[in-house]
Design a protein around this motif. Structure first.
Motif, mmCIF file in Angstrom:
data_model
loop_
_atom_site.group_PDB
_atom_site.id
_atom_site.type_symbol
_atom_site.label_atom_id
_atom_site.label_comp_id
_atom_site.label_asym_id
_atom_site.label_seq_id
_atom_site.Cartn_x
_atom_site.Cartn_y
_atom_site.Cartn_z
ATOM 1 N N ALA A 123 0.750 -1.135 0.011
ATOM 2 C CA ALA A 123 -0.052 -0.025 -0.016
ATOM 3 C C ALA A 123 0.781 1.279 0.014
ATOM 4 O O ALA A 123 2.263 1.245 0.467
ATOM 5 N N ASP A 124 0.368 2.175 -0.689
ATOM 6 C CA ASP A 124 0.934 3.635 -0.481
ATOM 7 C C ASP A 124 0.592 4.457 0.693
ATOM 8 O O ASP A 124 -0.542 4.579 0.684
ATOM 9 N N VAL A 125 1.304 5.093 1.329
ATOM 10 C CA VAL A 125 0.893 6.062 2.282
ATOM 11 C C VAL A 125 0.568 7.336 1.682
ATOM 12 O O VAL A 125 1.277 7.725 0.766
ATOM 13 N N ILE A 126 -0.519 7.959 1.882
ATOM 14 C CA ILE A 126 -1.096 9.309 1.103
ATOM 15 C C ILE A 126 -0.524 10.216 2.167
ATOM 16 O O ILE A 126 -1.118 10.276 3.422
ATOM 17 N N ARG A 127 0.296 10.996 1.972
ATOM 18 C CA ARG A 127 0.793 12.161 2.696
ATOM 19 C C ARG A 127 0.217 13.431 2.192
ATOM 20 O O ARG A 127 0.041 13.772 0.911
ATOM 21 N N LEU A 128 -0.405 14.481 3.066
ATOM 22 C CA LEU A 128 -1.070 15.701 2.738
ATOM 23 C C LEU A 128 -0.169 16.763 3.268
ATOM 24 O O LEU A 128 0.275 16.592 4.402
ATOM 25 N N GLU A 129 -0.091 17.621 2.316
ATOM 26 C CA GLU A 129 0.743 19.219 2.865
ATOM 27 C C GLU A 129 -0.557 19.752 3.299
ATOM 28 O O GLU A 129 -1.581 20.091 2.697
ATOM 29 N N GLY A 130 -0.241 20.210 4.304
ATOM 30 C CA GLY A 130 -1.230 21.159 4.909
ATOM 31 C C GLY A 130 -2.688 20.721 5.534
ATOM 32 O O GLY A 130 -2.641 19.574 5.988
ATOM 33 N N GLU A 131 -3.718 21.531 5.432
ATOM 34 C CA GLU A 131 -4.873 20.821 6.066
ATOM 35 C C GLU A 131 -5.375 19.606 5.358
ATOM 36 O O GLU A 131 -5.352 19.589 4.204
ATOM 37 N N PRO A 132 -6.026 18.667 6.172
ATOM 38 C CA PRO A 132 -6.656 17.502 5.593
ATOM 39 C C PRO A 132 -8.004 17.772 5.086
ATOM 40 O O PRO A 132 -8.957 17.791 5.779
ATOM 41 N N THR A 133 -8.127 18.181 3.757
ATOM 42 C CA THR A 133 -9.368 18.417 3.101
ATOM 43 C C THR A 133 -9.536 17.455 2.119
ATOM 44 O O THR A 133 -8.833 16.699 1.548
ATOM 45 N N GLU A 134 -10.882 17.304 1.748
ATOM 46 C CA GLU A 134 -11.199 16.511 0.613
ATOM 47 C C GLU A 134 -10.591 16.726 -0.439
ATOM 48 O O GLU A 134 -10.108 15.898 -1.529
ATOM 49 N N GLU A 135 -10.451 17.900 -1.072
ATOM 50 C CA GLU A 135 -9.830 18.342 -2.190
ATOM 51 C C GLU A 135 -8.026 17.904 -1.991
ATOM 52 O O GLU A 135 -7.827 17.295 -3.008
ATOM 53 N N ALA A 136 -7.552 18.303 -0.962
ATOM 54 C CA ALA A 136 -6.299 17.850 -0.836
ATOM 55 C C ALA A 136 -6.055 16.221 -0.861
ATOM 56 O O ALA A 136 -5.139 15.686 -1.487
ATOM 57 N N LEU A 137 -6.870 15.476 -0.283
ATOM 58 C CA LEU A 137 -6.931 14.081 -0.213
ATOM 59 C C LEU A 137 -7.099 13.455 -1.658
ATOM 60 O O LEU A 137 -6.374 12.473 -2.178
ATOM 61 N N GLU A 138 -8.044 14.005 -2.319
ATOM 62 C CA GLU A 138 -8.320 13.657 -3.798
ATOM 63 C C GLU A 138 -7.243 13.741 -4.769
ATOM 64 O O GLU A 138 -6.688 12.895 -5.592
ATOM 65 N N ALA A 139 -6.429 15.025 -4.569
ATOM 66 C CA ALA A 139 -5.401 15.389 -5.056
ATOM 67 C C ALA A 139 -4.200 14.365 -5.094
ATOM 68 O O ALA A 139 -3.561 13.799 -5.896
ATOM 69 N N ALA A 140 -4.074 13.963 -3.836
ATOM 70 C CA ALA A 140 -3.070 12.935 -3.458
ATOM 71 C C ALA A 140 -3.225 11.849 -4.069
ATOM 72 O O ALA A 140 -2.323 10.851 -4.275
ATOM 73 N N VAL A 141 -4.391 11.267 -3.841
ATOM 74 C CA VAL A 141 -4.609 9.647 -4.617
ATOM 75 C C VAL A 141 -4.606 9.762 -6.139
ATOM 76 O O VAL A 141 -3.900 8.838 -6.457
ATOM 77 N N ARG A 142 -5.227 10.907 -6.482
ATOM 78 C CA ARG A 142 -5.023 10.860 -7.938
ATOM 79 C C ARG A 142 -3.552 10.999 -8.288
ATOM 80 O O ARG A 142 -2.993 10.390 -9.369
ATOM 81 N N ALA A 143 -2.613 11.817 -7.597
ATOM 82 C CA ALA A 143 -1.018 11.675 -7.924
ATOM 83 C C ALA A 143 -0.463 10.464 -7.555
ATOM 84 O O ALA A 143 0.483 9.970 -8.266
ATOM 85 N N ALA A 144 -0.891 9.749 -6.697
ATOM 86 C CA ALA A 144 -0.135 8.333 -6.322
ATOM 87 C C ALA A 144 -0.554 7.587 -7.459
ATOM 88 O O ALA A 144 0.085 6.516 -7.714
#
Length: 161
Positions: free
Chosen positions: A116-137
């Motif tokens: 599994a890949d750890v999804i790391r977020l920069e800044g606040e954990p928002t829905e948009e940030a999480l989606e961007a990190a998932v799509r990038a991964a």
């Protein structure tokens, strides 16, 4: 003129039902057996939010849970989302090195292999940030045209396939 109104109401109700069923929900993974059956064995990509009952009131945990619920609804037609408490899913928390001090933590299960890949977020954990990190991964592995399927790791070169 009035005869078409019930048909339109029926069609609208059917459309809303289909849209609701296409949107996913956050699955609570109650134990290791359910985690194995639903996440590991599923050919569809999963995002799993690891949490701890001891940290549920913490602001970051609440924000990550809200973001995961939002993505489960928003991306539910493409991938699946789950929530696993590290006490309830001890074997998987251990296997993927998730400790109490690390939660909330999102792991992305995008391969048929037990990784599994750890999804790391920069800044606040928002829905948009999480989606961007998932799509990038996931990168080129997915498109929004069909469910996101886990990759199968090939052994050897292309000539072996």
């Amino acid at each position: 003129r009035n005869q078409s109104q019930p048909i339109m109401q029926h069609a609208t109700a059917l459309l809303l039902l289909l849209l609701h069923s296409a949107a996913g929900s956050l699955t609570t993974l109650k134990d290791d057996a359910q985690f194995e059956a639903e996440v590991v064995q599923d050919p569809v990509v999963w995002g799993v939010l690891f949490t701890s009952k001891t940290r549920d009131d913490d602001a970051k945990s609440k924000a990550m849970l809200q973001a995961a619920h939002g993505l489960a609804a928003g991306l539910g037609h493409l991938m699946r989302w789950g929530r696993a408490d590290i006490q309830d899913c001890k074997a998987f928390a251990s296997e993927f090195n998730v400790r109490t001090r690390m939660v909330p933590r999102v792991l992305l299960f995008s391969s048929r292999a037990r990784m599994a890949d750890v999804i790391r977020l920069e800044g606040e954990p928002t829905e948009e940030a999480l989606e961007a990190a998932v799509r990038a991964a996931l990168g080129d592995q997915v498109s929004d045209e069909a469910k996101w399927m886990k990759t199968t790791l090939a052994i050897g070169g292309k000539e072996d396939l």
